[in-house]
Scaffold this active site. Structure first.
Site: not given
Ligand code: F6R
Length: 246
Positions: A67, A136, A138, A143
């Protein structure tokens, strides 16, 4: 699903780097799907350490990131492009022409999504997709409520994701509210998936993924439909699973 429980973030990072290194060293050409955020940072540090100590080559590695924020150009210090260059691509000498990240500053975002999805389709899905998990539930920036059939698309980030990621922005007013993300269908095309989770804040998401129903309200639960998923999680992240789920 193969679940590997480790003691803490450092152990998770070492185990995950070993997992990825086996892929890198085991084939003549490897396609890796990569994640950003706090979770994989330790893994990238371990890969950099290995590169320095063992001169592991990345000449045959091609990468596809999950992303990117909408509105940030690749040279913006807070973009995922910049994150990847700083934490992995430059330190391991990965040829930049072999790296792929959605362009969040593309003039036609829908076209960019289509281009990115077709790129992944053209390689038949990545060999190994590395994932973190949102509080959450994701994966990527898919989401809760995202259809499992989605391909790469533009998303409005939820208030909980914006809050969780605010710490990565020096000026919170500059935090983008949209992102381009691989869709769930795109992620499920990966030949193999490695999901990492560390810390208490991830315990509910992991509980829903491992013990709950497969439902679009928990995007990560889609991983139950894939037959080659490994989860490396620390005891804090598995706390709820271990106390309620057995
Ligand atoms: C990042 C991504 C997100 C993160 C998730 C957890 O490329 O796709 O799904 O893996 O938001 O974020 P952290 O690792 O910062 O807790």
């Amino acid at each position: 699903m193969n679940i590997i429980e480790v003691a803490n973030y450092e152990e998770m990072s070492r185990a995950s780097a070993d997992f990825i290194l086996k892929k890198i060293k085991g084939s003549e050409k490897v396609t890796l799907g990569l994640a950003t955020g706090g979770t994989p940072l330790g893994t990238y540090q371990e890969l950099v350490k290995d590169h320095k100590e063992n001169e592991t080559s990345y000449d045959h590695v091609h990468t596809y990131n999950l992303d990117e924020y909408v509105g940030l150009t690749p040279d913006d210090q807070e973009s995922y492009h910049a994150y990847m260059c700083e934490h992995l691509f430059h330190p391991v000498n990965l040829p930049l022409e072999q790296t792929n990240i959605p362009n969040g500053a593309a003039p036609e975002l829908l076209q960019e999504c289509l281009r990115y999805d077709m790129l992944i389709e053209s390689i038949g899905g990545v060999d190994l997709q590395l994932l973190g998990i949102g509080e959450n539930g994701h994966i990527g920036f898919n989401e809760p409520g995202t259809l499992f059939s989605t391909s790469t698309h533009v998303v409005d980030l939820t208030p909980s994701t914006l809050e969780a990621n605010a710490k990565y922005f020096k000026d919170p007013s500059k935090q983008p509210t949209q992102a381009i993300t691989m869709g769930i269908a795109t992620i499920l095309k990966s030949k193999e998936i490695l999901l990492l989770a560390s810390g208490e804040r991830k315990q509910e998401a992991l509980f829903h993924l491992l013990r709950g129903e497969v439902t679009e309200s928990v995007p990560a639960s889609a991983l139950n439909m894939h037959d080659r998923v490994t989860i490396i999680a620390d005891s804090q992240a598995l706390k709820l699973v271990n106390s309620l789920g057995k």
